[in-house]
Design an enzyme around this catalytic site. Structure first.
Site: not given
Length: 458
Positions: A121, A385
């Protein structure tokens, strides 16, 4: 880190030059009316499917998400033997120069690796790197070139596409990938992609984005917290309850998950679930595993075929959920019903003081480690995150904007927010300065990493 091969460096430079104008144009905010776009109804109403997923994708049920620059975590993930591993340059990644170099260097692990399946990603389209000539260039293209170069000799390369909002971005991606294949001498459509549906516009344009990438797209992935964060940005009159009240059994989020499943079933794509991010207590792991198991069994029952594990110890539980749960066919809904359900977010005008304090604490803790080069933090038995920090700061912004009532009925004003901030940290600390800039503004800023760069904090 040794420099990339000259061919990879040349391709990277060529792509940056060829797509610079289109990339810059995508940075301009687009006006959008929430809901399905009548101008693209023909795509949603016509009969088409995506290209069949490669056979090696069919058997996987759990993918381990790992910060690309963390060599130790990557080794642990490989030792845990998930079905697939995702080199992540996005939500679990702090894009310092050193981390970018380390992450792209770690991609060399891909060479000769037979198992597990490897995916990547990249950093999203809004992120920038400083080019060799000193100008700004697309960070996405740099990550893409490094990964494709590392995967030379593989029949297929697998890439997650993050943060898509509109079909123009999907069309840009398709053009970039086609040119990347041509420059690296790869077969057409050998770079296969899974589109992350983690923005509110992206949910309404899911079929249009799939259509733009239909010759190479194999699936859609759900990203819950980025999705809710996007809703705050695009629906400024919305005032959501704290994150604890935004679980997947909440009607609007259930509608989001089921919408993805329906689109995938209709278009022949794979539905990939979100990240299991609960951290088990070593003394009593079952409590956390029970939460993960229920979450993934629900996804499997809706037709999702795999999901992400945030930690190696969650891999067996995620895998077992997709092995045991039998999918049930979802009832058909009209487009107007889906639209109404997707936009039916819960509202509140009161928020407990401790929820505001916790959201501020998440931001301060995460911004602090992110600015120092770390992409993930464990806090209160959960992985935090970029996505969860984005949501936390956006919620504080909306609660201040709406002046929600706290315990005792007092409103959350800008002054009260500043006092709460000062209770937790020195207000001139970089993390506090960043949070204040994100909250004390009329419009919710698009992404905190972009603002951190503007403020010279990063």
């Amino acid at each position: 880190m040794s420099p990339p091969s000259s061919s990879a460096a040349n391709v990277r430079q060529l792509l940056q030059q060829q797509f610079a104008e289109r990339w810059r144009a995508l940075q301009t905010p687009q006006t959008w009316t929430p809901g399905f776009d009548p101008q693209t109804a023909a795509i949603r109403q016509s009969r088409w499917t995506v290209a069949a997923p490669p056979a090696e994708l069919e058997a996987r049920q759990v993918e381990q998400l790992v910060e690309a620059s963390d060599a130790g975590a990557l080794k642990e993930a490989l030792d845990a033997q998930p079905d697939a591993i995702i080199f992540d340059f996005d939500d679990t990644f702090s894009p310092t120069t050193a981390n970018v170099e380390a992450g792209q260097g770690n991609l060399k692990m891909v060479s000769g690796l037979k198992q597990p399946l490897v995916l990547m990603r990249p950093r999203p389209l809004y992120m920038q790197d400083t080019g060799t000539a000193g100008g700004l260039e697309s960070a996405t293209l740099n990550d893409l070139c490094a990964f494709v170069d590392a995967c030379q000799g593989r029949e297929f390369v697998y890439v997650y596409i993050p943060k898509l909002e509109f079909p123009a971005e999907a069309e840009f991606w398709n053009a970039v990938l086609a040119e990347t294949e041509r420059q690296f001498g790869r077969g057409a459509n050998s770079i296969r992609v899974c589109i992350q549906i983690e923005t509110l516009p992206g949910a309404f344009y899911a079929e249009e984005c799939l259509y733009a990438l239909r010759e190479r797209a194999y699936g859609l992935n759900a990203g819950r917290w980025d999705y809710v964060f996007s809703a705050v940005k695009h629906l400024p009159d919305l005032c959501l309850p704290p994150r604890s009240g935004l679980q997947m059994n909440q009607p609007s989020l259930a509608a989001y998950e089921q919408h993805l499943a329906r689109v995938c079933a209709r278009r022949g794509a794979q539905a990939i679930g979100g990240t299991a991010a609960v951290v088990p207590d070593s003394a009593n792991p079952e409590a956390a595993l029970k939460i993960v198991r229920a979450d993934k069994e629900r996804e499997a029952s809706h037709g999702f075929v795999a999901a992400w594990a945030g930690l190696p110890e969650l891999i067996p539980t995620v895998q077992a959920a997709f092995q045991s749960a039998a999918p049930a066919e979802l009832p058909a809904l009209s487009e107007s019903d889906v639209q109404q359900a997707l936009l039916n977010f819960p509202q509140t005008d009161t928020v407990p003081l401790d929820a505001v304090q916790d959201a501020i604490g998440i931001c301060l803790d995460y911004f602090g480690i992110w600015l120092s080069g770390q992409g993930v933090i464990i806090r209160n038995a959960r992985m935090e995150d970029t996505a969860t920090a984005e949501l936390a700061r956006a919620q504080v912004w909306q609660w201040v904007r709406h002046g929600v009532k706290l315990d005792g009925g007092q409103p959350l004003t800008a002054t009260r927010f500043e006092a709460l901030l000062a209770e937790q940290t020195e207000v001139q600390e970089p993390a506090a300065r960043l949070l204040a800039a994100l909250v004390l503004t009329e419009t919710c800023p698009a992404y905190f990493p972009a603002l951190a760069r503007e403020l010279g904090l990063f």
